[in-house]
Design an enzyme around this catalytic site. Structure first.
Site, mmCIF file in Angstrom:
data_model
loop_
_atom_site.group_PDB
_atom_site.id
_atom_site.type_symbol
_atom_site.label_atom_id
_atom_site.label_comp_id
_atom_site.label_asym_id
_atom_site.label_seq_id
_atom_site.Cartn_x
_atom_site.Cartn_y
_atom_site.Cartn_z
ATOM 1 N N SER A 101 0.813 -1.210 0.000
ATOM 2 C CA SER A 101 0.000 0.000 0.000
ATOM 3 C C SER A 101 0.854 1.272 0.000
ATOM 4 C CB SER A 101 -0.971 -0.028 1.189
ATOM 5 O OG SER A 101 -1.943 0.974 1.098
ATOM 6 N N ASP A 241 -1.324 1.112 -3.850
ATOM 7 C CA ASP A 241 -2.157 0.070 -4.462
ATOM 8 C C ASP A 241 -3.527 0.586 -4.856
ATOM 9 O OD1 ASP A 241 -3.132 0.280 -1.847
ATOM 10 O OD2 ASP A 241 -3.490 -1.863 -1.642
#
Length: 443
Positions: A101, A241
């Site tokens: 992420s 992401d």
């Protein structure tokens, strides 16, 4: 909390704590846990972000999955929410994402979605983790029972078609997107060029190590400058992401704007939405004024989604910008959120700053107090009647014009003190007094 799975899958520094050996074992354990009663090979879709280690970990996961009898569909570089959506679309038994992420490039992670597109249940995570951690080799298939790998890169268009269908078209708006040199680099331009936007794109040249580097939702300086200097109406930033977006318009304000719009359209299910205990007092005041129900879940998108499903609410999210619209998705999707907000903005005819003014943002201060991890000190302090009384005194002094939240960190040796008030100075003073009180209780 398990030994491997955290709140968002397995995370670690690639080739230090998150190794190819571990990824191979995760693939095997996932394949074994997904064995089908009808004897057919289970199928998994797998996607990744742009980190330099993602190819390596993908190869190890694919080897583990196929070695233990699972077919795999390789999606390539694609946002996390796309994997959740395509898991359901392709009737796969699970989806796997390789991403960390918004973390720096040297980190990476493995997280999984169920066949329904939701994050794995605690029970299934525990089952997979037990297999990973058990001693000895896990069973491998031979002969015709070995799994196959299929190319699914073309499925990105299926995902983009779905995203585009979530709005009734967009009107021309001058907007700039920061794709964080991450997964959105592969999708954002393809998606937003379908609409009559005057769009520019920043941070769309990933090289494996520049993901989130001074860009994206955690570093808004470049985007803010581009908005000002380019005369854009709005700037939107994604994380690595692309499951959330971040801007100086925070997630609370995005939910407020979307809820107000859906209310006017008569489409807001259950007359409310779900936020978290960390959501700003301004959101609470907004809901009171609009006569909307506001449910607050524990921090974490999984907790938000669970409460949404439990109460059949259609909007939920976190202050960070991780927003979920269950009518069109099973997990937070930054590009869906961008489309929803752009649609409301275009139809309002207002500036973004004016549109979000319906939800004031009270100054918020967060202080972390270190406490010992062992010996039950953190638990004892949190259960202390003295701490409860100290919090009550501060809340009464704020007289409804502020809020206090004291909570233990789930992963670190910390107690977090969050205070909101009319001014930063008041919030800081309250937070410091409570932090000093907690420190005195450690003795």
């Amino acid at each position: 909390m398990g030994k491997l799975f955290g709140t968002d899958g397995i995370r670690g520094v690639a080739n230090e704590t998150l190794t190819c050996r571990l990824a191979y074992r995760v693939g095997q354990a996932a394949a074994i846990s997904l064995e089908r009663a009808d004897g057919k090979r289970p199928k998994v879709v797998i996607g990744k972000d742009t980190r330099i280690s993602s190819d390596m970990l993908e190869a190890a996961l694919l080897a583990g999955l196929t070695a233990s009898g699972c077919d795999a569909v390789r999606l390539g570089v694609i946002p996390t929410p796309a994997v959740a959506y395509l898991t359901v679309h392709e009737q796969a038994d699970a989806g796997i994402v390789i991403s960390a992420s918004h973390n720096p490039f040297e980190h990476n992670g493995i997280k999984m979605f169920s066949a329904q597109g939701f994050k794995l249940s605690d029970e299934l995570e525990a089952e997979i983790e037990a297999l990973i951690l058990q001693k000895g080799e896990l069973p491998a298939r031979t002969h015709g029972e070995i799994g196959r790998i299929y190319d699914g890169v073309q499925l990105m268009d299926v995902y983009l078609d779905h995203l585009a269908s979530t709005v009734d078209g967009l009107q021309p708006i001058k907007v700039v997107f920061d794709c964080a040199n991450g997964a959105a680099s592969a999708t954002a331009k393809k998606l937003f060029s379908r609409f009559p936007l005057q769009a520019e794109y920043l941070s769309v040249s990933p090289d494996g190590v520049n993901i989130n580097e001074n860009c994206g939702s955690t570093h808004l300086e470049r985007l803010s400058r581009a908005v000002r200097e380019g005369g854009f109406q709005l700037g939107l930033a994604f994380d690595g992401d692309a499951d959330e977006n971040g801007c100086e318009i925070d997630g609370d304000q995005i939910m407020a704007v979307c809820a107000e719009y859906l209310t006017a359209q008569g489409k807001l299910q259950s007359e409310g939405f779900v936020a978290t205990v960390m959501s700003n007092l301004g959101l609470h005041k907004f809901c009171e004024a609009q006569h909307l129900k506001l449910l607050c879940a524990a921090v974490g998108d999984r907790n938000v989604l669970e409460k949404m499903l439990e109460r059949d609410y259609r909007i939920g999210g976190e202050q960070s910008g991780h927003t979920i619209f269950t009518d069109v998705e099973t997990t937070g999707d930054g590009e869906v959120t961008a489309l929803q907000f752009l649609q409301v903005l275009a139809r309002s005819g207002e500036k973004a700053s004016s549109l979000v003014s319906c939800c004031a943002v009270y100054p918020q201060v967060l202080v972390n107090v270190e406490v010992p991890h062992s010996g039950g000190v953190k638990e004892a302090i949190m259960a202390s009647p003295a701490l409860a009384e100290a919090v009550k005194r501060e809340e009464e002094a704020l007289a409804g014009a502020g809020r206090v939240l004291v909570r233990p960190s789930g992963t670190e040796a910390l107690i977090r003190v969050m205070v909101e008030a009319k001014t930063t100075q008041i919030a800081q003073a309250v937070a410091d007094r409570l932090a000093d009180f907690i420190k005195s209780q450690k003795k």
